[in-house]
Design a protein around this motif. Structure first.
Motif, PDB file in Angstrom:
ATOM      1  N   ALA A  14       1.143  -1.074   0.256  1.00 51.65           N
ATOM      2  CA  ALA A  14       0.081  -0.223  -0.001  1.00 51.65           C
ATOM      3  C   ALA A  14       0.701   1.302   0.205  1.00 51.65           C
ATOM      4  CB  ALA A  14      -0.719  -0.086   1.419  1.00 51.65           C
ATOM      5  N   ASP A  15       2.315   1.759   0.241  1.00 48.73           N
ATOM      6  CA  ASP A  15       2.732   2.310   0.571  1.00 48.73           C
ATOM      7  C   ASP A  15       4.434   2.031   0.285  1.00 48.73           C
ATOM      8  OD1 ASP A  15       3.553   4.967   1.288  1.00 48.73           O
ATOM      9  OD2 ASP A  15       3.694   4.781   3.671  1.00 48.73           O
ATOM     10  N   PRO A  16       4.507   1.471  -0.323  1.00 47.89           N
ATOM     11  CA  PRO A  16       6.225   1.480  -0.540  1.00 47.89           C
ATOM     12  C   PRO A  16       7.902   1.638  -0.457  1.00 47.89           C
ATOM     13  CG  PRO A  16       5.219   0.846  -3.026  1.00 47.89           C
ATOM     14  CD  PRO A  16       3.953   1.731  -1.829  1.00 47.89           C
ATOM     15  N   ILE A  17       7.016   3.389  -0.794  1.00 47.84           N
ATOM     16  CA  ILE A  17       7.771   4.469  -0.726  1.00 47.84           C
ATOM     17  C   ILE A  17       8.420   4.428   0.522  1.00 47.84           C
ATOM     18  CG2 ILE A  17       9.141   6.414  -1.150  1.00 47.84           C
ATOM     19  CD1 ILE A  17       6.804   6.084  -4.061  1.00 47.84           C
ATOM     20  N   ARG A  18       9.286   3.719   0.838  1.00 47.90           N
ATOM     21  CA  ARG A  18       9.671   3.737   2.931  1.00 47.90           C
ATOM     22  C   ARG A  18      11.152   4.769   2.907  1.00 47.90           C
ATOM     23  NH1 ARG A  18       9.608  -1.278   3.970  1.00 47.90           N
ATOM     24  NH2 ARG A  18       7.185  -2.109   3.700  1.00 47.90           N
ATOM     25  N   ALA A  35      15.820  -0.346   4.896  1.00 48.08           N
ATOM     26  CA  ALA A  35      14.365   0.532   4.793  1.00 48.08           C
ATOM     27  C   ALA A  35      13.692  -0.705   3.877  1.00 48.08           C
ATOM     28  CB  ALA A  35      14.905   1.410   3.399  1.00 48.08           C
ATOM     29  N   VAL A  36      13.800  -1.680   2.301  1.00 45.21           N
ATOM     30  CA  VAL A  36      13.340  -2.038   2.068  1.00 45.21           C
ATOM     31  C   VAL A  36      12.772  -3.546   2.409  1.00 45.21           C
ATOM     32  CG1 VAL A  36      14.321  -0.835  -0.339  1.00 45.21           C
ATOM     33  CG2 VAL A  36      15.398  -2.932   0.441  1.00 45.21           C
ATOM     34  N   GLY A  37      13.177  -4.024   3.887  1.00 48.74           N
ATOM     35  CA  GLY A  37      13.441  -5.075   3.790  1.00 48.74           C
ATOM     36  C   GLY A  37      11.702  -5.592   4.373  1.00 48.74           C
ATOM     37  N   ALA A  90       8.746  -2.948  -1.334  1.00 49.35           N
ATOM     38  CA  ALA A  90       9.424  -1.554  -0.237  1.00 49.35           C
ATOM     39  C   ALA A  90      10.814  -0.900  -1.820  1.00 49.35           C
ATOM     40  CB  ALA A  90      10.123  -2.112   0.642  1.00 49.35           C
ATOM     41  N   LEU A  91      10.501  -0.056  -1.387  1.00 43.39           N
ATOM     42  CA  LEU A  91      11.425   0.819  -2.231  1.00 43.39           C
ATOM     43  C   LEU A  91      12.339   2.176  -2.250  1.00 43.39           C
ATOM     44  CD1 LEU A  91      10.896   2.669  -6.417  1.00 43.39           C
ATOM     45  CD2 LEU A  91      11.684   3.884  -4.138  1.00 43.39           C
ATOM     46  N   ALA A  92      13.784   2.576  -2.111  1.00 45.15           N
ATOM     47  CA  ALA A  92      14.366   3.324  -1.718  1.00 45.15           C
ATOM     48  C   ALA A  92      15.373   3.633  -2.169  1.00 45.15           C
ATOM     49  CB  ALA A  92      15.168   2.985  -0.319  1.00 45.15           C
ATOM     50  N   ALA A  93      16.046   4.871  -1.800  1.00 44.48           N
ATOM     51  CA  ALA A  93      16.925   5.745  -3.421  1.00 44.48           C
ATOM     52  C   ALA A  93      17.543   6.320  -2.054  1.00 44.48           C
ATOM     53  CB  ALA A  93      16.947   5.503  -4.213  1.00 44.48           C
ATOM     54  N   ILE A  94      19.108   6.641  -2.317  1.00 47.12           N
ATOM     55  CA  ILE A  94      19.629   8.390  -1.859  1.00 47.12           C
ATOM     56  C   ILE A  94      20.523   8.750  -2.743  1.00 47.12           C
ATOM     57  CG2 ILE A  94      18.517   7.928   1.019  1.00 47.12           C
ATOM     58  CD1 ILE A  94      21.073   6.511   1.396  1.00 47.12           C
ATOM     59  N   HIS A  95      20.668   9.356  -2.818  1.00 46.91           N
ATOM     60  CA  HIS A  95      21.838  10.685  -3.505  1.00 46.91           C
ATOM     61  C   HIS A  95      22.654  11.069  -2.199  1.00 46.91           C
ATOM     62  CE1 HIS A  95      23.868  11.698  -7.156  1.00 46.91           C
ATOM     63  NE2 HIS A  95      23.463  10.375  -7.515  1.00 46.91           N
ATOM     64  N   VAL A 111      15.054  -2.060  -4.557  1.00 47.34           N
ATOM     65  CA  VAL A 111      13.739  -2.126  -4.251  1.00 47.34           C
ATOM     66  C   VAL A 111      13.545  -3.610  -4.197  1.00 47.34           C
ATOM     67  CG1 VAL A 111      12.258  -2.428  -5.557  1.00 47.34           C
ATOM     68  CG2 VAL A 111      13.559  -1.045  -6.331  1.00 47.34           C
ATOM     69  N   SER A 112      12.147  -4.096  -3.326  1.00 45.70           N
ATOM     70  CA  SER A 112      12.195  -5.628  -3.223  1.00 45.70           C
ATOM     71  C   SER A 112      10.717  -5.419  -3.711  1.00 45.70           C
ATOM     72  CB  SER A 112      12.120  -5.819  -1.679  1.00 45.70           C
ATOM     73  OG  SER A 112      10.741  -4.310  -0.720  1.00 45.70           O
ATOM     74  N   CYS A 113      10.406  -6.653  -4.348  1.00 44.58           N
ATOM     75  CA  CYS A 113       9.174  -7.092  -4.784  1.00 44.58           C
ATOM     76  C   CYS A 113       8.874  -8.909  -4.548  1.00 44.58           C
ATOM     77  CB  CYS A 113       9.406  -6.996  -6.114  1.00 44.58           C
ATOM     78  SG  CYS A 113       9.875  -5.418  -7.113  1.00 44.58           S
ATOM     79  N   PRO A 114       7.897  -9.101  -4.869  1.00 40.21           N
ATOM     80  CA  PRO A 114       7.362 -10.625  -4.477  1.00 40.21           C
ATOM     81  C   PRO A 114       8.854 -11.652  -5.335  1.00 40.21           C
ATOM     82  CG  PRO A 114       5.472  -9.366  -4.706  1.00 40.21           C
ATOM     83  CD  PRO A 114       6.895  -8.201  -5.051  1.00 40.21           C
ATOM     84  N   HIS A 115       9.049 -11.475  -6.633  1.00 35.72           N
ATOM     85  CA  HIS A 115      10.530 -12.426  -7.062  1.00 35.72           C
ATOM     86  C   HIS A 115      11.442 -11.210  -7.234  1.00 35.72           C
ATOM     87  CE1 HIS A 115       7.000 -15.401  -6.684  1.00 35.72           C
ATOM     88  NE2 HIS A 115       6.525 -13.668  -7.235  1.00 35.72           N
ATOM     89  N   ARG A 116      12.704 -12.337  -7.739  1.00 38.39           N
ATOM     90  CA  ARG A 116      13.891 -11.478  -8.237  1.00 38.39           C
ATOM     91  C   ARG A 116      13.928 -10.974  -9.039  1.00 38.39           C
ATOM     92  NH1 ARG A 116      14.193 -17.374  -9.413  1.00 38.39           N
ATOM     93  NH2 ARG A 116      14.892 -17.586 -11.183  1.00 38.39           N
ATOM     94  N   GLY A 117      12.495 -11.667 -10.230  1.00 30.92           N
ATOM     95  CA  GLY A 117      12.809 -11.102 -11.465  1.00 30.92           C
ATOM     96  C   GLY A 117      12.440  -9.166 -11.360  1.00 30.92           C
TER      97      GLY A 117
END
Length: 153
Positions: A14-18, A35-37, A90-95, A111-117
């Motif tokens: 629902a809120d994946p941007i961490r 953060a993407v766990g 979950a998604l995270a990005a720092i620059h 980025v974490s998703c249900p599957h690796r691809g």
């Protein structure tokens, strides 16, 4: 029994941007990875961009990153686009901005998703779009005393 995508863990969170941030302090791979766990994620892809000691045949001594005031908003827009295209848990990005030395971390995205691809594809989309669309500029200083500004990082 046939496999279906009915389980909620197969869908985007629902809120994946961490974590989204542009900062002038050293970056942490561990921070982004934490953060993407997500318990529903079967795959996590992580990309780390570092300052290398050369570019286009010239030796790089140091470089500096600077950004436009809209850079974080653009980073969010890109993250939202990735989330809309992939089942991101979950998604995270720092620059980093400021002066960096060879070997320093310049960018960390994950980025974490249900599957690796899906995780690989979403992470690649995130870093590629960040590099092409977020207004961050790189100022390289070479060993021979010359310097160069590079468009979007």
């Amino acid at each position: 029994m046939a496999h279906t995508n009915a389980h909620p863990g197969e869908q985007a969170a629902a809120d994946p941007i961490r974590l989204l941030e542009i900062r002038d302090t050293p970056l942490s791979v561990d921070e982004v990875f934490r953060a993407v766990g997500d318990a529903a994620a079967g795959g996590t892809a992580l990309f780390v961009g570092t300052v290398r000691n050369h570019d286009s045949g010239a030796d790089v001594d140091t470089l500096g990153y600077s950004c436009h005031p809209t850079a974080e908003a653009e980073l969010r827009r890109i993250a939202e686009k990735v989330v809309a295209e992939y089942p991101v848990r979950a998604l995270a990005a720092i620059h980093r901005v400021g002066d960096l030395e060879v070997g320093d971390l310049a960018v960390v995205v994950a980025v974490s998703c249900p599957h690796r691809g899906e995780a690989f594809e979403a992470c690649r989309k995130l870093i590629d779009d960040l590099k092409h669309e977020v207004p961050i500029w790189k100022h390289q200083r070479f060993s021979d005393g010359t310097e160069e500004w590079v468009g979007a990082c």
